[in-house]
Design an enzyme around this catalytic site. Structure first.
Site, PDB file in Angstrom:
ATOM      1  N   TRP A 159       0.681  -5.092  -4.601  1.00  0.00           N
ATOM      2  CA  TRP A 159       0.326  -4.439  -5.872  1.00  0.00           C
ATOM      3  C   TRP A 159       1.150  -4.779  -6.484  1.00  0.00           C
ATOM      4  O   TRP A 159       0.898  -5.060  -8.079  1.00  0.00           O
ATOM      5  CB  TRP A 159       0.625  -3.107  -5.039  1.00  0.00           C
ATOM      6  CG  TRP A 159       0.914  -2.062  -6.877  1.00  0.00           C
ATOM      7  CD1 TRP A 159       1.455  -1.180  -6.857  1.00  0.00           C
ATOM      8  CD2 TRP A 159      -0.044  -1.689  -7.638  1.00  0.00           C
ATOM      9  NE1 TRP A 159       1.648  -0.787  -7.856  1.00  0.00           N
ATOM     10  CE2 TRP A 159       0.261  -0.993  -8.221  1.00  0.00           C
ATOM     11  CE3 TRP A 159      -1.791  -2.031  -7.380  1.00  0.00           C
ATOM     12  CZ2 TRP A 159      -1.007  -0.027  -9.717  1.00  0.00           C
ATOM     13  CZ3 TRP A 159      -2.704  -1.530  -8.318  1.00  0.00           C
ATOM     14  CH2 TRP A 159      -2.082  -0.844  -8.688  1.00  0.00           C
ATOM     15  N   TYR A 216       8.297   1.116 -10.728  1.00  0.00           N
ATOM     16  CA  TYR A 216       7.017   2.277 -10.951  1.00  0.00           C
ATOM     17  C   TYR A 216       6.841   3.248 -10.324  1.00  0.00           C
ATOM     18  O   TYR A 216       5.958   4.187 -10.510  1.00  0.00           O
ATOM     19  CB  TYR A 216       6.082   0.869 -10.012  1.00  0.00           C
ATOM     20  CG  TYR A 216       4.241   1.596 -10.110  1.00  0.00           C
ATOM     21  CD1 TYR A 216       3.662   1.655 -10.587  1.00  0.00           C
ATOM     22  CD2 TYR A 216       4.008   1.460  -8.754  1.00  0.00           C
ATOM     23  CE1 TYR A 216       1.940   2.567 -10.500  1.00  0.00           C
ATOM     24  CE2 TYR A 216       3.240   2.151  -8.212  1.00  0.00           C
ATOM     25  CZ  TYR A 216       1.921   2.870  -9.203  1.00  0.00           C
ATOM     26  OH  TYR A 216       0.516   2.735  -8.828  1.00  0.00           O
ATOM     27  N   GLU A 264      -5.994  -0.976  -9.095  1.00  0.00           N
ATOM     28  CA  GLU A 264      -6.389  -0.940  -7.635  1.00  0.00           C
ATOM     29  C   GLU A 264      -8.353  -1.546  -6.730  1.00  0.00           C
ATOM     30  O   GLU A 264      -7.282  -2.386  -5.991  1.00  0.00           O
ATOM     31  CB  GLU A 264      -7.197   0.763  -7.087  1.00  0.00           C
ATOM     32  CG  GLU A 264      -5.443   1.782  -7.323  1.00  0.00           C
ATOM     33  CD  GLU A 264      -4.704   1.231  -6.833  1.00  0.00           C
ATOM     34  OE1 GLU A 264      -4.418   1.020  -5.905  1.00  0.00           O
ATOM     35  OE2 GLU A 264      -3.498   2.351  -7.060  1.00  0.00           O
TER      36      GLU A 264
END
Length: 198
Positions: A52, A22, A44
């Site tokens: 995350w 990522y 988000e």
């Protein structure tokens, strides 16, 4: 181009292959597709209170659960869809986060009517160009900025949820509105060359 295994990546991504991928291929790359922007806004917001990496691993499930982030489809979700999603173990089963995704999809449709695209609306907060920062340590990277605060205020006025200034800044980082790779990370220079190309 991904950094080699010996390059000094931003340390926050180390320790998990999916996280590294990522970082190397998505984080900070300028994004302009409305569907992809809706996905990142949703993810988000889903991260609030979680890591995350947790959300990243659930990302494929989110795509299935929310019609691959087709904005009009999600905007038309009903109470029965909310109840269905609340039983889906592949996503964060938080009612407020689920309902906010639907509400935000409806808000995005209004933004598209007003601005022509969600992309045009979001990128106006940085005058259409990425902000290139030059941080040397993670401690220097802010949690929010005047731009993310302005975005948060405006989105909230328009009825969006899970769009506080910290979430908005994380969104700005992820979709390339700012380059917050550390200067020691090869991706900093790589993304700068993209931003500076005609």
């Amino acid at each position: 181009m991904s950094p080699s295994s010996d390059d000094p990546r931003c340390s926050w991504c180390l320790g998990d292959a999916e996280y590294i991928d990522y970082h190397d291929n998505q984080w900070g790359v300028p994004l302009h597709d409305d569907r992809d922007l809706f996905e990142m806004l949703t993810l988000e917001g889903a991260q609030a209170g979680l890591s995350w990496l947790t959300i990243l691993k659930k990302r494929p499930n989110y795509r299935v659960a929310f019609a691959h982030f087709d904005i009009a489809t999600v905007a038309a979700y009903t109470d029965s869809d909310i109840e269905r999603l609340m039983t889906n173990p592949g996503i964060v089963r938080n009612r407020l986060k689920i309902t906010s995704t639907i509400r935000n999809a409806r808000g995005i449709l209004q933004l598209i009517d007003e601005f022509g695209s969600f992309d045009r609306y979001l990128w106006a907060f940085v005058n259409g160009q990425p902000i290139i920062n030059h941080w040397r340590t993670l401690d220097e990277v802010p949690a929010q900025t005047t731009e993310s605060q302005a975005m948060s205020r405006d989105l909230k006025k328009r009825g969006f949820n899970f769009v506080g200034p910290t979430i908005c800044y994380a969104l700005m980082q992820s979709i390339g509105m700012v380059n917050d790779h550390l200067v020691s990370c090869p991706r900093h220079a790589q993304l700068n060359s993209i931003a500076e190309s005609p």
